[in-house]
Scaffold this active site. Structure first.
Site, short mmCIF file in Angstrom:
data_model
loop_
_atom_site.label_atom_id
_atom_site.label_comp_id
_atom_site.label_asym_id
_atom_site.label_seq_id
_atom_site.Cartn_x
_atom_site.Cartn_y
_atom_site.Cartn_z
N ALA A 142 0.80 -1.22 0.00
CA ALA A 142 0.00 0.00 0.00
C ALA A 142 0.83 1.28 0.00
O ALA A 142 0.30 2.36 0.22
CB ALA A 142 -0.92 0.01 1.22
N ASN A 191 1.93 -3.85 7.64
CA ASN A 191 2.70 -4.32 6.50
C ASN A 191 3.44 -3.18 5.82
O ASN A 191 4.52 -3.38 5.25
CB ASN A 191 1.80 -5.02 5.48
CG ASN A 191 1.47 -6.45 5.89
OD1 ASN A 191 2.24 -7.11 6.55
ND2 ASN A 191 0.29 -6.91 5.49
N HIS A 221 -0.36 7.11 4.50
CA HIS A 221 0.97 6.57 4.78
C HIS A 221 2.02 7.61 4.39
O HIS A 221 1.93 8.22 3.32
CB HIS A 221 1.21 5.29 3.99
CG HIS A 221 0.15 4.25 4.19
ND1 HIS A 221 0.02 3.54 5.36
CD2 HIS A 221 -0.83 3.80 3.37
CE1 HIS A 221 -0.99 2.70 5.26
NE2 HIS A 221 -1.53 2.85 4.06
#
Length: 255
Positions: free
Chosen positions: A112, A178, A208
């Protein structure tokens, strides 16, 4: 290339559909329950049809732990999205030893997050600092250790509920970290990469961010990720990155 997939959840189904569009199967799907209609379901690597050369893990940490070592030891390359599982030294060692024994490779999909190419390049010349920040709406942290730190239902401002190493983040938040693991593996490693997890009532989605400094200079990268329509907890970009990695491995010219 003959491909099989681990998992038939939302990400697995998206990857299976993408493989079908690309005309490469998959030849089988390893599942605990039923596979999507039209797919050949098996329960283990030993039950895969002959000639499988690539296994794509879309089933999370447990799927990689259950089937990754067996596939690698059998000479089957593995692509995984479950990078956080590698924070477990025992599993990381088992995967490496199996890959060595079988002459296979474990490929880590970017998942991601982006900018990992720049991070890997920076690591080649020396990195001084890498920090990953994961920011989600409070509801996005439901069912995680954040609930023991914050009252997620009453937040009116951003609140940090974890600060530490990427290894600690990956081990404590296996369903959420992750990305921290991907950043760590591309740069300074699990123990020297800083991680911060934030519940933010003003966040429009899962955000993120990477900040890095080194001999190359510095950079800051931020992405707001959309989820797959059928599952708000599954990153669309993570699913896309698995298919992109398969296409990269098939290509004669790669980037």
């Amino acid at each position: 290339m003959r491909v099989a997939v681990i998992g038939a959840g939302s990400i697995g189904r998206w990857v299976i559909a993408g493989l079908a569009r690309d005309g490469i199967g998959p030849a089988a799907v390893i599942v605990r329950g039923g596979a999507p209609e039209g797919q050949h379901a098996v329960r283990s690597v030993a039950a895969l049809p002959p000639g499988i050369t690539l296994l794509v893990d879309c089933a999370g940490h447990s799927g990689l732990a259950a089937h990754g070592p067996a596939a690698l030891a059998a000479g089957i390359d593995v692509i995984t999205l479950s990078l956080g599982a590698l924070a477990d030294d025992g599993l990381a060692r088992a995967l490496a030893e199996a890959a060595e024994a079988g002459g296979a490779r474990l490929h880590l999909a970017s998942g991601a997050i982006g900018a990992l190419d720049a991070l890997r390049a920076g690591a080649a010349g020396g990195l001084h600092r890498v920090c990953y920040t994961g920011r989600k709406p409070p509801s996005g942290w439901a069912g995680s250790p954040a609930e023991a730190v914050l009252d997620l239902s009453s937040l009116t401002a951003p609140a940090v509920h974890f600060e530490g190493s990427a290894r600690e983040a990956a081990l404590r938040y296996p369903k959420n970290a992750n990305v921290a693991a991907a950043v760590a593996l591309a740069g300074l490693g699990f123990d020297d990469t800083q991680a911060r997890l934030v519940a933010d009532p003003g966040a429009a989605g899962n955000i993120h961010e990477i900040e890095a400094e080194g001999a190359f200079g510095s950079f800051r990268f931020q992405i707001t990720g959309a989820s797959l329509p059928e599952n708000p907890r599954s990153s669309a970009l993570a699913a896309m990155s698995a298919l992109a990695e398969i296409r990269r491995l098939r290509a004669r010219v790669t980037t």
